[in-house]
Scaffold this active site. Structure first.
Site, mmCIF file in Angstrom:
data_model
loop_
_atom_site.group_PDB
_atom_site.id
_atom_site.type_symbol
_atom_site.label_atom_id
_atom_site.label_comp_id
_atom_site.label_asym_id
_atom_site.label_seq_id
_atom_site.Cartn_x
_atom_site.Cartn_y
_atom_site.Cartn_z
ATOM 1 N N ASP A 117 0.820 -1.257 0.037
ATOM 2 C CA ASP A 117 -0.087 0.015 -0.080
ATOM 3 C C ASP A 117 1.004 1.240 0.051
ATOM 4 O O ASP A 117 1.861 1.169 0.799
ATOM 5 C CB ASP A 117 -0.830 0.081 1.181
ATOM 6 C CG ASP A 117 -2.221 1.067 1.153
ATOM 7 O OD1 ASP A 117 -2.254 1.482 0.230
ATOM 8 O OD2 ASP A 117 -2.529 1.271 2.186
ATOM 9 N N HIS A 124 -3.499 14.055 0.820
ATOM 10 C CA HIS A 124 -3.751 13.478 1.901
ATOM 11 C C HIS A 124 -2.637 13.354 2.665
ATOM 12 O O HIS A 124 -2.777 13.202 3.858
ATOM 13 C CB HIS A 124 -4.011 11.899 1.216
ATOM 14 C CG HIS A 124 -4.028 10.834 2.427
ATOM 15 N ND1 HIS A 124 -5.198 10.691 3.445
ATOM 16 C CD2 HIS A 124 -3.250 9.914 2.855
ATOM 17 C CE1 HIS A 124 -4.817 9.734 4.310
ATOM 18 N NE2 HIS A 124 -3.682 9.168 4.063
ATOM 19 N N GLU A 190 -10.072 4.099 3.828
ATOM 20 C CA GLU A 190 -9.272 4.796 2.978
ATOM 21 C C GLU A 190 -9.971 4.268 1.487
ATOM 22 O O GLU A 190 -9.513 3.176 1.123
ATOM 23 C CB GLU A 190 -7.872 4.469 3.127
ATOM 24 C CG GLU A 190 -7.565 5.047 4.647
ATOM 25 C CD GLU A 190 -5.754 5.025 4.485
ATOM 26 O OE1 GLU A 190 -5.160 4.485 4.059
ATOM 27 O OE2 GLU A 190 -5.328 6.060 5.572
ATOM 28 N N GLU A 192 -9.357 3.971 -1.969
ATOM 29 C CA GLU A 192 -7.934 3.743 -2.889
ATOM 30 C C GLU A 192 -8.165 3.068 -4.250
ATOM 31 O O GLU A 192 -9.048 2.573 -4.474
ATOM 32 C CB GLU A 192 -6.750 3.026 -2.072
ATOM 33 C CG GLU A 192 -6.559 3.481 -0.785
ATOM 34 C CD GLU A 192 -5.381 3.083 -0.136
ATOM 35 O OE1 GLU A 192 -4.705 2.430 -0.844
ATOM 36 O OE2 GLU A 192 -5.068 3.174 1.195
ATOM 37 N N ASP A 224 -8.931 0.560 2.214
ATOM 38 C CA ASP A 224 -7.907 0.094 3.256
ATOM 39 C C ASP A 224 -8.622 0.641 4.621
ATOM 40 O O ASP A 224 -8.222 1.718 5.037
ATOM 41 C CB ASP A 224 -6.681 1.011 2.969
ATOM 42 C CG ASP A 224 -5.744 0.883 4.000
ATOM 43 O OD1 ASP A 224 -5.768 -0.190 4.733
ATOM 44 O OD2 ASP A 224 -4.857 1.603 4.067
ATOM 45 N N ARG A 228 -7.749 4.218 13.420
ATOM 46 C CA ARG A 228 -6.862 5.427 13.701
ATOM 47 C C ARG A 228 -6.260 5.433 15.109
ATOM 48 O O ARG A 228 -5.232 5.831 15.265
ATOM 49 C CB ARG A 228 -7.733 6.634 13.366
ATOM 50 C CG ARG A 228 -8.357 6.710 11.940
ATOM 51 C CD ARG A 228 -7.169 6.522 10.967
ATOM 52 N NE ARG A 228 -7.740 6.811 9.392
ATOM 53 C CZ ARG A 228 -6.948 6.528 8.490
ATOM 54 N NH1 ARG A 228 -5.746 6.246 8.491
ATOM 55 N NH2 ARG A 228 -7.532 6.669 7.302
ATOM 56 N N GLN A 231 -3.599 2.733 15.177
ATOM 57 C CA GLN A 231 -2.494 3.270 14.329
ATOM 58 C C GLN A 231 -1.562 4.276 14.879
ATOM 59 O O GLN A 231 -0.361 4.364 14.889
ATOM 60 C CB GLN A 231 -3.290 3.726 12.997
ATOM 61 C CG GLN A 231 -2.239 4.357 11.813
ATOM 62 C CD GLN A 231 -2.770 4.897 10.717
ATOM 63 O OE1 GLN A 231 -4.203 5.027 10.535
ATOM 64 N NE2 GLN A 231 -2.094 5.369 9.557
ATOM 65 N N LYS A 244 -4.217 -1.642 10.385
ATOM 66 C CA LYS A 244 -4.652 -1.803 9.054
ATOM 67 C C LYS A 244 -4.747 -3.358 8.526
ATOM 68 O O LYS A 244 -5.585 -3.506 7.570
ATOM 69 C CB LYS A 244 -3.451 -1.186 7.912
ATOM 70 C CG LYS A 244 -2.997 0.070 8.418
ATOM 71 C CD LYS A 244 -3.742 1.061 7.323
ATOM 72 C CE LYS A 244 -3.198 2.494 7.388
ATOM 73 N NZ LYS A 244 -4.057 3.324 6.556
ATOM 74 N N THR A 248 -8.806 -5.502 4.262
ATOM 75 C CA THR A 248 -8.810 -4.314 3.102
ATOM 76 C C THR A 248 -9.543 -5.256 2.261
ATOM 77 O O THR A 248 -9.570 -6.148 1.656
ATOM 78 C CB THR A 248 -7.255 -4.657 2.595
ATOM 79 O OG1 THR A 248 -6.445 -4.408 3.562
ATOM 80 C CG2 THR A 248 -6.986 -3.868 1.476
ATOM 81 N N GLU A 349 -9.943 12.729 7.530
ATOM 82 C CA GLU A 349 -9.704 14.022 6.938
ATOM 83 C C GLU A 349 -11.211 14.738 6.898
ATOM 84 O O GLU A 349 -11.212 15.989 7.220
ATOM 85 C CB GLU A 349 -9.320 14.046 5.563
ATOM 86 C CG GLU A 349 -7.865 13.129 5.463
ATOM 87 C CD GLU A 349 -7.308 12.790 3.909
ATOM 88 O OE1 GLU A 349 -6.910 13.563 3.371
ATOM 89 O OE2 GLU A 349 -7.745 11.555 3.924
HETATM 90 CA CA CA Z 1 -3.836 3.276 2.716
#
Ligand code: CA
Length: 401
Positions: A117, A124, A190, A192, A224, A228, A231, A244, A248, A349
């Site tokens: 990834d 971002h 996320e 992606e 993904d 948080r 993380q 993570k 996925t 975000e």
């Molecule tokens: Ca990612």
């Protein structure tokens, strides 16, 4: 022309022809399929019925044998499918192999080998930096010299529709004296774009940007999922780990590179100029328009064309040390985030670290995901003559852990 009845605005027109794996009803048998309009062509059956030379590549219940066959075979299959669906003389033979899209169950289209990834959206990276490290105002010093990435967990790449169990783990809020353990309180997504490797490479031999289309079969959508709080407590100094690796999700239909000729655009100007091995010729940005829906409500529309590092650069970078590619490798773009607030590719975000809750219809607000929340990421890209190429969607619902 085609003997099929296709709506002009179908996302699965004859210029798209992506590949996936499906089953029908409760039957255990998995078949390779190509969605066209509101149906799926059972390619496993169609190839066997026409005695196509590539028919043996389509019987494994995953795309891997087709992926491994290489770019010349990918072209041959695409040309055959196009001919079958275009020329009336095939209609009677193929009609029995068309299944309504609404009646199929899709599965993980390929057995995932390695999963990498990246972190290639400048907006971002700036947003995440500002949220995770409030004192930081700039990109990391290496960011514009190399596409930052990490090796993820291939075994937990799951099919669209697979429930996502809220992970447990350690977290330590900024003002807390000590870490605590429990279900993640900051579960996020996320949005992606993923690239699926077909042709392998040899260990010790880097793959150049110019050889990208010989190795990469096609493109899908990736969610993904990210915890948080887990993380934030674990990621220094070695990067993402348990925040993570729990899930996925990937979309069911892999859009071949050949379908994306009209979506290719210049990537952003790169300054400083990258090292020689990261230089490309031609247009390798992709004008994909992503959309993120939470419980049916559109919350963001990230533009993939704004990505700083392109997929050929990512491929060249991840092999420049001699690391080899395997059939079924998946590498993802990193969160796609554009410059506007409604173009952000994560709730981290969108809610600015939880400080600015997102307002949804009906007086509902969200910072991070709650149990029962469903997230759907979809995308389209320009096709020929004003048409759109559809990527379908990647879907997932959060369940209590
Ligand atoms: Ca990612």
């Amino acid at each position: 022309m085609t003997w099929l009845e296709l709506a002009d605005d179908t996302p699965f027109g004859l210029h798209n022809l992506p590949y996936g794996v499906f089953s029908v009803g409760g039957a255990p048998e998995r078949r390779v399929g190509v969605p066209v309009g509101d149906q799926v062509l059972d390619l496993t059956a169609a190839a066997a019925g026409t005695a196509a030379p590539f028919a043996p590549l389509l019987t494994a219940g995953v795309l891997n044998p087709l992926l491994a066959a290489g770019a010349a075979t990918w072209r041959e299959v695409r040309e055959s499918v196009t001919e079958w669906l275009t020329e009336t003389r095939y209609a009677d033979q193929l009609r029995p192999h068309l299944v309504p899209l609404a009646e199929v169950t899709t599965h993980l289209a390929f057995e995932v080998s390695d999963y990498v990834d990246f972190y290639s959206s400048e907006q971002h990276a700036l947003n995440a930096g500002r949220i995770f490290r409030p004192d930081a105002t700039e990109l990391p010093p290496n960011w514009k010299h190399l596409p930052i990435g990490y090796h993820g967990r291939a075994g937990t790449v799951v099919a669209s529709g697979t429930p996502v169990v809220r992970p447990h783990g350690q977290r330590k809020p900024r003002n807390a004296d000590a870490p605590s353990f429990g279900p993640s309180q900051r579960l996020d997504i996320e949005a992606e774009v993923g690239f699926v490797v077909g042709t392998p490479s040899t260990v010790g031999t880097p793959v150049s940007t110019a050889d990208f289309a010989d190795h990469v079969f096609g493109v899908c959508l990736v969610n993904d999922w990210s915890a948080r709080d887990i993380q934030a407590w674990e990621y220094q100094p070695l990067g993402p780990f348990l925040g993570k690796s729990f899930a996925t999700s990937v979309s069911p239909w892999i859009v071949p590179l050949a379908a994306l000729d009209h979506a290719r655009v210049d990537g952003p100007r790169q300054d400083p100029e990258p090292f020689e091995y990261l230089r490309t010729t031609g247009k390798w940005g992709l004008d994909l328009a992503l959309e993120i829906r939470l419980n049916g409500h559109l919350v963001s529309s990230p533009p993939f064309a704004t990505q700083y590092w392109t997929a050929p650069q990512q491929l060249a970078h991840m092999t420049v040390n001699g690391a080899s590619l395997r059939t079924g490798d998946l590498f993802a773009s990193g969160t796609v985030t554009g410059p506007e607030r409604d173009q952000r590719g994560s709730f981290l975000e969108l809610s600015w670290g939880g400080q600015e809750p997102l307002e949804l219809p009906g007086g509902v607000t969200r910072t991070f995901l709650e149990d029962g929340d469903e997230v759907v990421i979809s995308a389209t890209a320009p096709g020929p003559d004003g048409t759109r190429i559809g990527f379908g969607e990647v879907r997932g619902t959060v369940v209590a852990g």
